[in-house]
Scaffold this motif. Structure first.
Motif, PDB file in Angstrom:
ATOM      1  N   ALA A  64       0.838  -1.206   0.000  1.00 44.63           N
ATOM      2  CA  ALA A  64       0.000   0.000   0.000  1.00 44.63           C
ATOM      3  C   ALA A  64       0.870   1.252   0.000  1.00 44.63           C
ATOM      4  O   ALA A  64       0.583   2.230  -0.701  1.00 44.63           O
ATOM      5  CB  ALA A  64      -0.920  -0.005   1.218  1.00 44.63           C
ATOM      6  N   HIS A  65       1.968   1.227   0.768  1.00 46.49           N
ATOM      7  CA  HIS A  65       2.883   2.368   0.819  1.00 46.49           C
ATOM      8  C   HIS A  65       3.545   2.581  -0.553  1.00 46.49           C
ATOM      9  O   HIS A  65       3.597   3.693  -1.066  1.00 46.49           O
ATOM     10  CB  HIS A  65       3.943   2.115   1.901  1.00 46.49           C
ATOM     11  CG  HIS A  65       5.001   3.154   1.957  1.00 46.49           C
ATOM     12  ND1 HIS A  65       4.969   4.224   2.828  1.00 46.49           N
ATOM     13  CD2 HIS A  65       6.132   3.313   1.227  1.00 46.49           C
ATOM     14  CE1 HIS A  65       6.025   4.972   2.639  1.00 46.49           C
ATOM     15  NE2 HIS A  65       6.759   4.449   1.680  1.00 46.49           N
ATOM     16  N   GLU A  66       4.011   1.498  -1.149  1.00 47.41           N
ATOM     17  CA  GLU A  66       4.705   1.614  -2.437  1.00 47.41           C
ATOM     18  C   GLU A  66       3.747   2.037  -3.550  1.00 47.41           C
ATOM     19  O   GLU A  66       4.122   2.807  -4.432  1.00 47.41           O
ATOM     20  CB  GLU A  66       5.379   0.283  -2.797  1.00 47.41           C
ATOM     21  CG  GLU A  66       6.528  -0.085  -1.884  1.00 47.41           C
ATOM     22  CD  GLU A  66       7.588   0.994  -1.790  1.00 47.41           C
ATOM     23  OE1 GLU A  66       7.887   1.631  -2.817  1.00 47.41           O
ATOM     24  OE2 GLU A  66       8.098   1.219  -0.681  1.00 47.41           O
ATOM     25  N   ARG A  67       2.523   1.537  -3.505  1.00 48.36           N
ATOM     26  CA  ARG A  67       1.557   1.938  -4.540  1.00 48.36           C
ATOM     27  C   ARG A  67       1.235   3.424  -4.428  1.00 48.36           C
ATOM     28  O   ARG A  67       0.970   4.085  -5.436  1.00 48.36           O
ATOM     29  CB  ARG A  67       0.290   1.086  -4.439  1.00 48.36           C
ATOM     30  CG  ARG A  67       0.510  -0.302  -5.023  1.00 48.36           C
ATOM     31  CD  ARG A  67      -0.628  -1.228  -4.780  1.00 48.36           C
ATOM     32  NE  ARG A  67      -0.339  -2.556  -5.315  1.00 48.36           N
ATOM     33  CZ  ARG A  67      -0.873  -3.674  -4.875  1.00 48.36           C
ATOM     34  NH1 ARG A  67      -1.752  -3.632  -3.879  1.00 48.36           N
ATOM     35  NH2 ARG A  67      -0.558  -4.820  -5.421  1.00 48.36           N
ATOM     36  N   ALA A  68       1.254   3.942  -3.198  1.00 47.72           N
ATOM     37  CA  ALA A  68       1.053   5.396  -3.034  1.00 47.72           C
ATOM     38  C   ALA A  68       2.208   6.150  -3.691  1.00 47.72           C
ATOM     39  O   ALA A  68       2.000   7.173  -4.356  1.00 47.72           O
ATOM     40  CB  ALA A  68       0.958   5.744  -1.545  1.00 47.72           C
ATOM     41  N   HIS A  69       3.449   5.634  -3.543  1.00 47.65           N
ATOM     42  CA  HIS A  69       4.587   6.258  -4.251  1.00 47.65           C
ATOM     43  C   HIS A  69       4.338   6.255  -5.756  1.00 47.65           C
ATOM     44  O   HIS A  69       4.615   7.239  -6.444  1.00 47.65           O
ATOM     45  CB  HIS A  69       5.870   5.466  -3.972  1.00 47.65           C
ATOM     46  CG  HIS A  69       6.578   5.844  -2.694  1.00 47.65           C
ATOM     47  ND1 HIS A  69       6.898   7.139  -2.383  1.00 47.65           N
ATOM     48  CD2 HIS A  69       7.052   5.078  -1.680  1.00 47.65           C
ATOM     49  CE1 HIS A  69       7.530   7.161  -1.218  1.00 47.65           C
ATOM     50  NE2 HIS A  69       7.627   5.934  -0.757  1.00 47.65           N
ATOM     51  N   GLY A  70       3.854   5.122  -6.260  1.00 48.57           N
ATOM     52  CA  GLY A  70       3.642   4.997  -7.701  1.00 48.57           C
ATOM     53  C   GLY A  70       2.584   5.964  -8.212  1.00 48.57           C
ATOM     54  O   GLY A  70       2.746   6.578  -9.259  1.00 48.57           O
ATOM     55  N   LEU A 123       7.929  13.173   2.474  1.00 49.98           N
ATOM     56  CA  LEU A 123       7.363  12.303   1.438  1.00 49.98           C
ATOM     57  C   LEU A 123       6.989  10.940   2.028  1.00 49.98           C
ATOM     58  O   LEU A 123       5.905  10.403   1.761  1.00 49.98           O
ATOM     59  CB  LEU A 123       8.398  12.130   0.325  1.00 49.98           C
ATOM     60  CG  LEU A 123       7.999  11.286  -0.879  1.00 49.98           C
ATOM     61  CD1 LEU A 123       6.912  11.984  -1.681  1.00 49.98           C
ATOM     62  CD2 LEU A 123       9.207  11.012  -1.772  1.00 49.98           C
ATOM     63  N   GLU A 124       7.881  10.375   2.843  1.00 48.87           N
ATOM     64  CA  GLU A 124       7.585   9.079   3.462  1.00 48.87           C
ATOM     65  C   GLU A 124       6.379   9.189   4.393  1.00 48.87           C
ATOM     66  O   GLU A 124       5.509   8.317   4.410  1.00 48.87           O
ATOM     67  CB  GLU A 124       8.811   8.561   4.230  1.00 48.87           C
ATOM     68  CG  GLU A 124       9.976   8.178   3.334  1.00 48.87           C
ATOM     69  CD  GLU A 124       9.586   7.188   2.255  1.00 48.87           C
ATOM     70  OE1 GLU A 124       8.874   6.220   2.557  1.00 48.87           O
ATOM     71  OE2 GLU A 124       9.972   7.398   1.092  1.00 48.87           O
ATOM     72  N   TRP A 125       6.329  10.265   5.165  1.00 52.93           N
ATOM     73  CA  TRP A 125       5.184  10.478   6.059  1.00 52.93           C
ATOM     74  C   TRP A 125       3.880  10.551   5.261  1.00 52.93           C
ATOM     75  O   TRP A 125       2.862   9.956   5.636  1.00 52.93           O
ATOM     76  CB  TRP A 125       5.353  11.775   6.850  1.00 52.93           C
ATOM     77  CG  TRP A 125       6.366  11.726   7.932  1.00 52.93           C
ATOM     78  CD1 TRP A 125       7.341  10.800   8.094  1.00 52.93           C
ATOM     79  CD2 TRP A 125       6.506  12.654   9.016  1.00 52.93           C
ATOM     80  NE1 TRP A 125       8.088  11.098   9.204  1.00 52.93           N
ATOM     81  CE2 TRP A 125       7.604  12.221   9.786  1.00 52.93           C
ATOM     82  CE3 TRP A 125       5.814  13.802   9.392  1.00 52.93           C
ATOM     83  CZ2 TRP A 125       8.021  12.901  10.920  1.00 52.93           C
ATOM     84  CZ3 TRP A 125       6.222  14.487  10.528  1.00 52.93           C
ATOM     85  CH2 TRP A 125       7.317  14.030  11.285  1.00 52.93           C
ATOM     86  N   ALA A 180      11.733   4.976  -5.051  1.00 56.53           N
ATOM     87  CA  ALA A 180      11.135   5.327  -3.766  1.00 56.53           C
ATOM     88  C   ALA A 180      10.974   4.051  -2.967  1.00 56.53           C
ATOM     89  O   ALA A 180      10.249   3.148  -3.376  1.00 56.53           O
ATOM     90  CB  ALA A 180       9.785   5.998  -3.996  1.00 56.53           C
ATOM     91  N   GLY A 181      11.692   3.944  -1.871  1.00 54.36           N
ATOM     92  CA  GLY A 181      11.648   2.723  -1.072  1.00 54.36           C
ATOM     93  C   GLY A 181      10.641   2.824   0.055  1.00 54.36           C
ATOM     94  O   GLY A 181       9.999   3.849   0.261  1.00 54.36           O
ATOM     95  N   LEU A 182      10.545   1.744   0.764  1.00 62.62           N
ATOM     96  CA  LEU A 182       9.687   1.740   1.960  1.00 62.62           C
ATOM     97  C   LEU A 182      10.409   2.407   3.108  1.00 62.62           C
ATOM     98  O   LEU A 182       9.825   3.038   3.973  1.00 62.62           O
ATOM     99  CB  LEU A 182       9.358   0.292   2.315  1.00 62.62           C
ATOM    100  CG  LEU A 182       8.548   0.058   3.580  1.00 62.62           C
ATOM    101  CD1 LEU A 182       7.169   0.675   3.433  1.00 62.62           C
ATOM    102  CD2 LEU A 182       8.412  -1.436   3.836  1.00 62.62           C
ATOM    103  N   LEU A 183      11.747   2.276   3.049  1.00 60.74           N
ATOM    104  CA  LEU A 183      12.564   2.657   4.190  1.00 60.74           C
ATOM    105  C   LEU A 183      12.712   4.155   4.351  1.00 60.74           C
ATOM    106  O   LEU A 183      12.681   4.684   5.450  1.00 60.74           O
ATOM    107  CB  LEU A 183      13.948   2.000   4.012  1.00 60.74           C
ATOM    108  CG  LEU A 183      14.981   2.243   5.080  1.00 60.74           C
ATOM    109  CD1 LEU A 183      14.413   1.848   6.423  1.00 60.74           C
ATOM    110  CD2 LEU A 183      16.227   1.445   4.768  1.00 60.74           C
TER     111      LEU A 183
HETATM  112 ZN   LIG Z   1       8.545   5.173   0.891  1.00 61.66          ZN
END
Ligand SMILES: [Zn+2]
Length: 298
Positions: free
Chosen positions: A141-147, A182-184, A230-233
């Motif tokens: 879900a986090h990565e798809r938001a980046h996409g 961005l991560e937040w 864009a990573g999860l980390l």
């Molecule tokens: Zn991320």
């Protein structure tokens, strides 16, 4: 000299000067609890120093349209040595790092989003096997938001703008502050779509444990280049703050209506008439201003 060559040299000189002057701007961010608002403010603070360069490019393009090709004039050798050479090297460094960010192998962090125009999520099967179903879904879900937000492209552009302001540390601080925001923002988007904060925190920590350092040390020129993914980390330095945030109750985000025109954000479209107006001014008034300014010699 070819007209386009002269135009490129002038853009490096004037654009480079404007970037260096604006690079020292500290770019303080608002104390917003809404991660989306914070991310937008941080993104604007990263991009703002580059906007005068766009205006300069429009003015110079307008002026160049009135010049013959090839141009009869040439730049004063003093202008070339004192201004174009240093700014040319600065642009070359930034472009090399931008190219390196595209071709280098990303650090092994288990899950990330890559692709500038068509982002896609890469998930290591070795990491996926270690995760429970809800944690795996949280990472996706986090990565798809980046996409959805084309974050790999935005990270690549932000790094290029930051590198053009080298060696000012303020530019790097604005870039790092934006990466954290961005991560937040992507965490919050995943949580709004039903992901539990604790599952996302578990996914982030699993990604940290999975992280491997690059096998080969980078050349000095390329050290610190942020690979265009864009990573999860995110940034490991801010991990503690991020996990604490994920374990707290989700903040209520103010829904902001984003106006778009043919898929392009309205605030980007609003710049087009301004740029066209400045291009027209360059056509009308460029020649009498540019000749003495540049010390052009026939
Ligand atoms: Zn991320």
């Amino acid at each position: 000299m070819e007209r386009e060559t002269l135009l490129t040299m002038l853009l490096m000189i004037f654009g480079g000067c404007a970037l260096q002057v604006l690079a020292s701007w500290p770019g303080a961010l608002p104390a917003a609890t809404d991660a989306d608002a914070l991310e937008r403010a941080a993104w604007i603070s990263v991009c703002l120093p580059a906007l005068p360069m766009l205006l300069i490019a429009a003015w110079l393009a307008g002026w160049a349209l009135t010049q013959p090709d090839p141009v009869r004039d040439r730049l004063d050798p003093l202008v070339v040595i004192a201004l174009w050479v240093p700014f040319g090297l600065l642009f070359l460094r930034a472009l090399l790092r931008a190219a390196w960010a595209l071709v280098r192998e990303p650090p092994e962090c288990g899950v990330s989003t890559i692709g500038l125009m068509t982002p896609r999520v890469l998930f290591s099967p070795f990491l996926a096997r270690q995760l429970d179903e809800p944690v795996l879904r949280a990472a996706l879900a986090h990565e798809r938001a980046h996409g959805r937000h084309r974050d790999p492209l935005r990270i690549w552009v932000a790094q290029l703008i930051t590198d053009l302001q080298w060696p000012w540390p303020q530019a790097r601080r604005r870039f790092d502050a934006w990466l954290e925001a961005l991560e937040w923002a992507r965490d919050d988007e995943a949580r709004r779509n039903g992901t539990e904060g604790s599952d996302l925190a578990a996914a982030v920590l699993a990604s940290v444990r999975f992280l491997r350092a690059p096998a080969q040390p980078e050349p000095a020129l390329l050290v610190g280049t942020h690979v265009a993914h864009a990573g999860l980390l995110g940034d490991g330095q801010t991990l503690k703050r991020r996990v604490a945030r994920l374990l707290a109750p989700p903040p209520r985000a103010a829904r902001v209506e984003r106006h778009r025109f043919c898929g392009v954000p309205a605030r980007v479209v609003a710049w087009i008439p301004l740029l066209l107006g400045i291009l027209l001014l360059g056509v009308l008034y460029g020649a009498p201003i540019m000749r003495p300014l540049l010390g052009l010699t026939a």
